[in-house]
Design a protein around this motif. Structure first.
Motif, PDB file in Angstrom:
ATOM      1  N   LEU A 138       1.144  -1.418  -0.039  1.00 60.95           N
ATOM      2  CA  LEU A 138       0.161   0.399  -0.007  1.00 60.95           C
ATOM      3  C   LEU A 138       0.949   0.916   0.189  1.00 60.95           C
ATOM      4  O   LEU A 138       0.942   2.178  -0.491  1.00 60.95           O
ATOM      5  CB  LEU A 138      -1.190  -0.469   1.621  1.00 60.95           C
ATOM      6  N   SER A 139       1.439   1.341   0.925  1.00 61.44           N
ATOM      7  CA  SER A 139       3.272   2.205   0.722  1.00 61.44           C
ATOM      8  C   SER A 139       3.127   2.629  -0.052  1.00 61.44           C
ATOM      9  O   SER A 139       3.109   3.544  -1.150  1.00 61.44           O
ATOM     10  CB  SER A 139       3.726   2.456   2.361  1.00 61.44           C
ATOM     11  N   THR A 140       4.175   1.715  -1.185  1.00 61.42           N
ATOM     12  CA  THR A 140       4.565   1.626  -2.831  1.00 61.42           C
ATOM     13  C   THR A 140       3.852   2.192  -3.240  1.00 61.42           C
ATOM     14  O   THR A 140       4.423   2.712  -4.388  1.00 61.42           O
ATOM     15  CB  THR A 140       5.343   0.347  -3.283  1.00 61.42           C
ATOM     16  N   HIS A 141       2.168   1.599  -3.411  1.00 63.60           N
ATOM     17  CA  HIS A 141       1.596   2.318  -4.614  1.00 63.60           C
ATOM     18  C   HIS A 141       0.441   3.433  -3.806  1.00 63.60           C
ATOM     19  O   HIS A 141      -0.997   3.716  -5.031  1.00 63.60           O
ATOM     20  CB  HIS A 141      -0.120   1.264  -4.734  1.00 63.60           C
ATOM     21  N   GLY A 142       1.108   4.245  -2.841  1.00 67.17           N
ATOM     22  CA  GLY A 142       0.718   5.512  -2.916  1.00 67.17           C
ATOM     23  C   GLY A 142      -0.432   5.801  -2.332  1.00 67.17           C
ATOM     24  O   GLY A 142      -1.379   6.538  -2.058  1.00 67.17           O
ATOM     25  N   ALA A 143      -1.017   4.411  -1.337  1.00 69.12           N
ATOM     26  CA  ALA A 143      -2.320   4.954  -0.462  1.00 69.12           C
ATOM     27  C   ALA A 143      -1.904   5.317   0.227  1.00 69.12           C
ATOM     28  O   ALA A 143      -0.821   5.930   1.317  1.00 69.12           O
ATOM     29  CB  ALA A 143      -2.474   3.534   0.594  1.00 69.12           C
ATOM     30  N   PRO A 144      -3.175   6.568   0.835  1.00 71.31           N
ATOM     31  CA  PRO A 144      -2.778   6.996   1.935  1.00 71.31           C
ATOM     32  C   PRO A 144      -2.808   6.920   3.401  1.00 71.31           C
ATOM     33  O   PRO A 144      -4.329   5.444   3.100  1.00 71.31           O
ATOM     34  CB  PRO A 144      -3.938   8.811   1.667  1.00 71.31           C
ATOM     35  N   ASP A 145      -2.289   7.462   4.709  1.00 76.20           N
ATOM     36  CA  ASP A 145      -2.727   6.313   6.048  1.00 76.20           C
ATOM     37  C   ASP A 145      -2.637   5.360   6.055  1.00 76.20           C
ATOM     38  O   ASP A 145      -3.359   4.331   6.329  1.00 76.20           O
ATOM     39  CB  ASP A 145      -4.081   6.768   6.005  1.00 76.20           C
ATOM     40  N   VAL A 146      -1.222   4.715   5.388  1.00 80.99           N
ATOM     41  CA  VAL A 146      -1.181   3.447   5.074  1.00 80.99           C
ATOM     42  C   VAL A 146      -1.772   2.432   6.562  1.00 80.99           C
ATOM     43  O   VAL A 146      -1.868   1.282   6.116  1.00 80.99           O
ATOM     44  CB  VAL A 146       0.011   3.304   5.234  1.00 80.99           C
ATOM     45  N   GLU A 147      -1.621   2.889   7.705  1.00 76.78           N
ATOM     46  CA  GLU A 147      -1.571   1.585   8.975  1.00 76.78           C
ATOM     47  C   GLU A 147      -3.140   1.687   9.201  1.00 76.78           C
ATOM     48  O   GLU A 147      -3.169   0.588   8.962  1.00 76.78           O
ATOM     49  CB  GLU A 147      -1.314   3.366  10.409  1.00 76.78           C
ATOM     50  N   THR A 148      -3.769   2.874   8.201  1.00 82.30           N
ATOM     51  CA  THR A 148      -5.229   2.087   9.185  1.00 82.30           C
ATOM     52  C   THR A 148      -6.052   1.644   7.363  1.00 82.30           C
ATOM     53  O   THR A 148      -6.888   0.945   7.612  1.00 82.30           O
ATOM     54  CB  THR A 148      -5.801   3.704   8.744  1.00 82.30           C
ATOM     55  N   ARG A 149      -5.087   2.169   6.605  1.00 82.91           N
ATOM     56  CA  ARG A 149      -5.313   1.003   5.245  1.00 82.91           C
ATOM     57  C   ARG A 149      -5.415  -0.571   5.611  1.00 82.91           C
ATOM     58  O   ARG A 149      -5.954  -1.045   4.598  1.00 82.91           O
ATOM     59  CB  ARG A 149      -5.436   1.269   4.184  1.00 82.91           C
ATOM     60  N   THR A 150      -4.303   0.055   5.915  1.00 79.09           N
ATOM     61  CA  THR A 150      -3.363  -2.349   6.176  1.00 79.09           C
ATOM     62  C   THR A 150      -4.668  -2.384   7.227  1.00 79.09           C
ATOM     63  O   THR A 150      -5.024  -3.398   6.934  1.00 79.09           O
ATOM     64  CB  THR A 150      -2.107  -2.052   6.440  1.00 79.09           C
ATOM     65  N   HIS A 151      -4.669  -2.155   8.930  1.00 81.80           N
ATOM     66  CA  HIS A 151      -5.658  -2.676   9.568  1.00 81.80           C
ATOM     67  C   HIS A 151      -7.250  -3.325   8.760  1.00 81.80           C
ATOM     68  O   HIS A 151      -7.999  -4.519   9.072  1.00 81.80           O
ATOM     69  CB  HIS A 151      -6.272  -2.202  10.730  1.00 81.80           C
ATOM     70  N   THR A 152      -7.396  -1.714   7.896  1.00 86.68           N
ATOM     71  CA  THR A 152      -9.224  -1.994   8.017  1.00 86.68           C
ATOM     72  C   THR A 152      -9.097  -3.038   6.467  1.00 86.68           C
ATOM     73  O   THR A 152      -9.833  -3.359   6.407  1.00 86.68           O
ATOM     74  CB  THR A 152      -9.445  -0.321   6.456  1.00 86.68           C
ATOM     75  N   LEU A 153      -8.581  -3.075   5.184  1.00 90.31           N
ATOM     76  CA  LEU A 153      -8.149  -4.318   4.287  1.00 90.31           C
ATOM     77  C   LEU A 153      -8.032  -5.324   4.531  1.00 90.31           C
ATOM     78  O   LEU A 153      -8.794  -6.121   4.673  1.00 90.31           O
ATOM     79  CB  LEU A 153      -6.949  -3.590   3.437  1.00 90.31           C
ATOM     80  N   LEU A 154      -7.141  -5.459   5.833  1.00 91.67           N
ATOM     81  CA  LEU A 154      -7.398  -6.759   6.539  1.00 91.67           C
ATOM     82  C   LEU A 154      -8.381  -7.374   7.530  1.00 91.67           C
ATOM     83  O   LEU A 154      -8.696  -8.649   7.148  1.00 91.67           O
ATOM     84  CB  LEU A 154      -5.957  -6.752   7.691  1.00 91.67           C
ATOM     85  N   THR A 155      -8.990  -5.966   7.905  1.00 88.78           N
ATOM     86  CA  THR A 155      -9.866  -6.767   8.713  1.00 88.78           C
ATOM     87  C   THR A 155     -11.423  -7.170   7.496  1.00 88.78           C
ATOM     88  O   THR A 155     -11.782  -7.910   7.984  1.00 88.78           O
ATOM     89  CB  THR A 155     -10.320  -5.127   9.591  1.00 88.78           C
ATOM     90  N   CYS A 156     -11.563  -7.005   6.863  1.00 88.27           N
ATOM     91  CA  CYS A 156     -12.211  -7.240   6.151  1.00 88.27           C
ATOM     92  C   CYS A 156     -12.287  -8.137   4.943  1.00 88.27           C
ATOM     93  O   CYS A 156     -12.780  -9.087   4.816  1.00 88.27           O
ATOM     94  CB  CYS A 156     -12.495  -5.417   5.065  1.00 88.27           C
ATOM     95  N   VAL A 157     -10.705  -8.324   5.200  1.00 86.39           N
ATOM     96  CA  VAL A 157     -10.672  -9.808   4.022  1.00 86.39           C
ATOM     97  C   VAL A 157     -11.368 -10.691   5.152  1.00 86.39           C
ATOM     98  O   VAL A 157     -12.019 -11.945   5.379  1.00 86.39           O
ATOM     99  CB  VAL A 157      -9.229  -9.659   3.368  1.00 86.39           C
ATOM    100  N   ASP A 158     -11.047 -11.065   6.293  1.00 95.49           N
ATOM    101  CA  ASP A 158     -11.369 -11.455   7.827  1.00 95.49           C
ATOM    102  C   ASP A 158     -12.850 -11.831   8.101  1.00 95.49           C
ATOM    103  O   ASP A 158     -13.373 -12.344   7.842  1.00 95.49           O
ATOM    104  CB  ASP A 158     -10.682 -10.919   9.509  1.00 95.49           C
TER     105      ASP A 158
END
Length: 186
Positions: A138-158
């Motif tokens: 996500l960081s490499t691809h320019g996503a904003p607020d990487v920590e929140t986006r990582t958490h949200t993405l993985l929570t949604c997959v869960d």
């Protein structure tokens, strides 16, 4: 020896929980599953709370080992397709075989943790190579607020895994692609 016995009992407790649910998780049921004399589990895990804590600790250890192994086997994630493939592989592993059993136990423990702060703390998502790979992607691809986006993405997959565990079937690539696309939005 005591640590080996604790591990054996925690693994047996995971199996009991996966097969019989939280109400079926008793010291006697764990003794039977482990093939040990009655009273063995209560000698190592005196209370139900201690048994749940031991079970959750072992569950987290096994999950972390699985995530570490999966991350080592994946090439660096460069494209959305590669990230989706990795997430699909993880979702499939969590829905089948031994992964399914651990998922059933994990979700039962998660519900119990609502009333038990110690369990909740043990179940908090941990740093691991898989989480780091998603964060880096996500960081490499320019996503904003990487920590929140990582958490949200993985929570949604869960959440998708939970839904498929209850409803049957596998997690679709389309759903995973949609989640990744949303995580990359500016």
């Amino acid at each position: 020896m005591a640590s080996d016995r604790r591990t054996l009992l925690a693994d047996a407790a995971l199996d009991v929980l996966a097969d019989e649910g939280i109400r079926g998780l008793t010291h006697r049921a764990v003794d039977r599953r482990a093939g040990l004399p009655s009273g063995t589990t209560s000698a190592y895990y005196r209370t139900r709370a201690a048994l749940l804590t031991g079970l959750v600790t072992r569950l987290v250890q096994r999950d972390q080992a699985e995530l570490h192994t999966m991350a080592e086997e994946l090439p660096p994630l460069r494209t959305v397709d590669e990230l989706v493939d990795g997430m699909a592989r993880l979702a499939h592993a969590r829905l089948t075989g031994e992964g399914r059993r651990r998922s059933l136990a994990r979700y039962a423990c998660t519900v119990e943790s609502v009333r038990d702060p110690e369990l909740r703390e043990l179940l908090v998502p941990r740093e691991n190579a898989g989480r780091e790979a998603v964060r880096l992607f996500l960081s490499t691809h320019g996503a904003p607020d990487v920590e929140t986006r990582t958490h949200t993405l993985l929570t949604c997959v869960d959440g998708l895994v939970f839904d498929r565990l209850v409803s049957g079937g596998d997690v679709s690539r389309e759903a995973l692609e949609g989640l990744v696309t949303a995580a990359l939005r500016p």
